[in-house]
Design a protein around this motif. Structure first.
Motif, PDB file in Angstrom:
ATOM      1  N   LYS A 124     -12.434   4.211  24.534  1.00 43.43           N
ATOM      2  CA  LYS A 124     -11.529   3.100  24.802  1.00 43.43           C
ATOM      3  C   LYS A 124     -12.329   1.856  25.184  1.00 43.43           C
ATOM      4  N   ILE A 125     -12.040   0.779  24.471  1.00 45.80           N
ATOM      5  CA  ILE A 125     -12.708  -0.496  24.729  1.00 45.80           C
ATOM      6  C   ILE A 125     -11.683  -1.488  25.271  1.00 45.80           C
ATOM      7  N   HIS A 126     -11.969  -2.002  26.444  1.00 50.98           N
ATOM      8  CA  HIS A 126     -11.093  -2.966  27.095  1.00 50.98           C
ATOM      9  C   HIS A 126     -11.472  -4.390  26.682  1.00 50.98           C
ATOM     10  N   TYR A 127     -10.464  -5.217  26.492  1.00 48.64           N
ATOM     11  CA  TYR A 127     -10.724  -6.616  26.168  1.00 48.64           C
ATOM     12  C   TYR A 127      -9.629  -7.503  26.744  1.00 48.64           C
ATOM     13  N   GLN A 128      -9.902  -8.796  26.773  1.00 51.19           N
ATOM     14  CA  GLN A 128      -8.936  -9.791  27.221  1.00 51.19           C
ATOM     15  C   GLN A 128      -8.924 -10.935  26.211  1.00 51.19           C
ATOM     16  N   VAL A 129      -7.777 -11.566  26.042  1.00 52.78           N
ATOM     17  CA  VAL A 129      -7.655 -12.732  25.173  1.00 52.78           C
ATOM     18  C   VAL A 129      -7.167 -13.907  26.010  1.00 52.78           C
ATOM     19  N   GLU A 130      -7.852 -15.028  25.868  1.00 52.73           N
ATOM     20  CA  GLU A 130      -7.509 -16.239  26.625  1.00 52.73           C
ATOM     21  C   GLU A 130      -7.527 -17.442  25.679  1.00 52.73           C
ATOM     22  N   ARG A 180     -18.852  -0.955  25.839  1.00 51.36           N
ATOM     23  CA  ARG A 180     -18.803   0.454  26.254  1.00 51.36           C
ATOM     24  C   ARG A 180     -19.830   0.688  27.363  1.00 51.36           C
ATOM     25  N   GLY A 181     -19.419   1.467  28.360  1.00 52.48           N
ATOM     26  CA  GLY A 181     -20.293   1.701  29.509  1.00 52.48           C
ATOM     27  C   GLY A 181     -20.144   0.678  30.614  1.00 52.48           C
ATOM     28  N   HIS A 182     -19.246  -0.300  30.434  1.00 51.54           N
ATOM     29  CA  HIS A 182     -19.133  -1.413  31.369  1.00 51.54           C
ATOM     30  C   HIS A 182     -17.678  -1.767  31.621  1.00 51.54           C
ATOM     31  N   GLY A 183     -17.447  -2.446  32.755  1.00 59.32           N
ATOM     32  CA  GLY A 183     -16.121  -2.957  33.057  1.00 59.32           C
ATOM     33  C   GLY A 183     -15.066  -1.870  33.038  1.00 59.32           C
ATOM     34  N   ARG A 184     -13.967  -2.143  32.333  1.00 56.62           N
ATOM     35  CA  ARG A 184     -12.867  -1.189  32.252  1.00 56.62           C
ATOM     36  C   ARG A 184     -12.899  -0.363  30.962  1.00 56.62           C
ATOM     37  N   SER A 185     -13.944  -0.508  30.180  1.00 49.27           N
ATOM     38  CA  SER A 185     -14.104   0.339  28.999  1.00 49.27           C
ATOM     39  C   SER A 185     -14.609   1.714  29.406  1.00 49.27           C
ATOM     40  N   ASP A 186     -14.479   2.685  28.507  1.00 53.47           N
ATOM     41  CA  ASP A 186     -14.997   4.025  28.782  1.00 53.47           C
ATOM     42  C   ASP A 186     -16.504   3.986  28.988  1.00 53.47           C
ATOM     43  N   LYS A 187     -17.003   4.962  29.754  1.00 52.63           N
ATOM     44  CA  LYS A 187     -18.411   4.973  30.149  1.00 52.63           C
ATOM     45  C   LYS A 187     -19.058   6.314  29.817  1.00 52.63           C
ATOM     46  N   PRO A 188     -19.343   6.550  28.539  1.00 60.20           N
ATOM     47  CA  PRO A 188     -20.022   7.806  28.180  1.00 60.20           C
ATOM     48  C   PRO A 188     -21.418   7.881  28.796  1.00 60.20           C
ATOM     49  N   HIS A 189     -21.904   9.116  28.981  1.00 59.99           N
ATOM     50  CA  HIS A 189     -23.206   9.337  29.610  1.00 59.99           C
ATOM     51  C   HIS A 189     -24.258   9.836  28.632  1.00 59.99           C
ATOM     52  N   ALA A 233     -21.011 -12.418  47.345  1.00 59.94           N
ATOM     53  CA  ALA A 233     -20.216 -11.205  47.515  1.00 59.94           C
ATOM     54  C   ALA A 233     -19.535 -10.764  46.226  1.00 59.94           C
ATOM     55  N   ASP A 234     -19.000 -11.705  45.451  1.00 56.75           N
ATOM     56  CA  ASP A 234     -18.292 -11.333  44.220  1.00 56.75           C
ATOM     57  C   ASP A 234     -19.225 -10.713  43.204  1.00 56.75           C
ATOM     58  N   ARG A 235     -20.419 -11.268  43.058  1.00 54.56           N
ATOM     59  CA  ARG A 235     -21.384 -10.696  42.121  1.00 54.56           C
ATOM     60  C   ARG A 235     -21.792  -9.293  42.569  1.00 54.56           C
ATOM     61  N   LYS A 236     -22.023  -9.134  43.857  1.00 54.50           N
ATOM     62  CA  LYS A 236     -22.410  -7.828  44.382  1.00 54.50           C
ATOM     63  C   LYS A 236     -21.313  -6.796  44.137  1.00 54.50           C
ATOM     64  N   ALA A 237     -20.064  -7.191  44.344  1.00 57.40           N
ATOM     65  CA  ALA A 237     -18.942  -6.275  44.128  1.00 57.40           C
ATOM     66  C   ALA A 237     -18.851  -5.862  42.665  1.00 57.40           C
ATOM     67  N   ARG A 238     -19.084  -6.815  41.746  1.00 56.93           N
ATOM     68  CA  ARG A 238     -19.037  -6.476  40.314  1.00 56.93           C
ATOM     69  C   ARG A 238     -20.145  -5.498  39.949  1.00 56.93           C
ATOM     70  N   LEU A 239     -21.334  -5.712  40.485  1.00 57.31           N
ATOM     71  CA  LEU A 239     -22.450  -4.798  40.191  1.00 57.31           C
ATOM     72  C   LEU A 239     -22.176  -3.399  40.727  1.00 57.31           C
ATOM     73  N   LEU A 240     -21.585  -3.322  41.916  1.00 57.29           N
ATOM     74  CA  LEU A 240     -21.318  -2.016  42.519  1.00 57.29           C
ATOM     75  C   LEU A 240     -20.253  -1.224  41.769  1.00 57.29           C
ATOM     76  N   GLU A 241     -19.479  -1.884  40.930  1.00 63.06           N
ATOM     77  CA  GLU A 241     -18.471  -1.184  40.124  1.00 63.06           C
ATOM     78  C   GLU A 241     -19.080  -0.438  38.950  1.00 63.06           C
ATOM     79  N   ASN A 242     -20.366  -0.663  38.684  1.00 67.23           N
ATOM     80  CA  ASN A 242     -21.011  -0.012  37.548  1.00 67.23           C
ATOM     81  C   ASN A 242     -21.185   1.486  37.766  1.00 67.23           C
TER      82      ASN A 242
END
Length: 261
Positions: free
Chosen positions: A10-16, A56-65, A160-169
């Motif tokens: 699953k690949i997550h995306y946004q349109v703006e 893939r592997g990032h954000g809200r997309s699937d993260k296979p190992h 803080a925001d950048r750190k929080a994004r990195l920690l979500e990995n």
């Protein structure tokens, strides 16, 4: 929240925004949220239909190992699957770092789907000369918290925001993505034959700078932008330095497409 299933991933995306379609792809450890954080979405959505992709592997997309799941052809197919899901046959492309490598993959495997390319912090076919893979993997094996702590030890405290994004990995997904082959063998031979608008930008303190510059010199009519004093990470976060060049480039590229229509 839009997703597309690409052969089970699953690949997550946004349109703006509205206008000419522009696919935007972030770098390793990032997500599409980076483009919001550093001003790219706010500026570019004024004139373009932005298609922002969580690799893939990032954000809200699937993260296979499994490193095999990060083959460059699969990453390219993720972009095409998102474009198909949105109903876009042909688009402009903006990618940074890993997103730049994926961009060169698109040149290699899906050139006909793109009007132009703007690539930052990457050369056509080059090993990671900014952070050696073995160094990154060694830290990631200690967990994502250790990875972020190491980044702060090297760079100083981060916002803080950048750190929080990195920690979500997911550390294991990042290891798999790092271990995957580059997959860009053969793309350099294609560069002299390219006939579309191309922009490459890179900080002159970035380990990728020599390869990025050489790639720009190999592409007919390619615009190369040097970002003085910026390293790889700093350039990715410097919307104020990058955006004026991207905006000017895209305006010309879109005009060219209109003139040829």
């Amino acid at each position: 929240m839009p997703y597309v299933d690409n052969s089970g991933v699953k690949i997550h995306y946004q349109v703006e925004g509205e206008g000419a379609p522009l696919v935007i792809q972030h770098g390793l450890t990032g997500s599409l949220e980076n483009w919001y954080a550093y001003g790219f979405v706010e500026e570019l959505k004024k004139n373009y239909r932005l298609i922002l992709v969580d690799a893939r592997g990032h954000g809200r997309s699937d993260k296979p190992h499994d490193p095999a799941d990060y083959d460059l052809k699969l990453r390219v197919s993720d972009i095409l699957a998102v474009m198909d899901d949105v109903g876009v046959e042909k688009a402009h492309y903006l990618g940074y770092s890993m997103g730049g490598r994926i961009g060169f993959g698109l040149v290699q495997y899906a050139l006909g789907r793109f009007h132009s390319f703007a690539i930052g912090g990457m050369g056509a076919h080059v090993a990671n000369t900014d952070t050696p893979p073995e160094t990154r993997i060694g830290v990631l094996r200690q967990g994502i918290e250790a990875y972020v702590a190491n980044a702060e030890a090297n760079e100083g405290p981060m916002e803080a925001d950048r750190k929080a994004r990195l920690l979500e990995n997911d550390a294991e997904a990042l290891i798999a993505a790092t271990l995957a082959p580059m997959g860009t063998e053969g793309v350099e031979a294609l560069l002299p034959g390219l006939n579309l608008p191309f922009l490459i930008f890179c900080g002159d303190a970035d380990g990728f700078y020599p390869a990025a510059k050489a790639s720009a010199e190999a592409i007919p009519g390619c615009q190369f932008v040097t970002l003085p004093g910026l390293n790889h990470g700093e350039a990715s976060r410097s919307g104020e330095s990058v955006l004026p060049h991207v905006v000017k480039f895209l305006k010309k590229a879109v005009s060219k497409v209109g003139a040829e229509a």
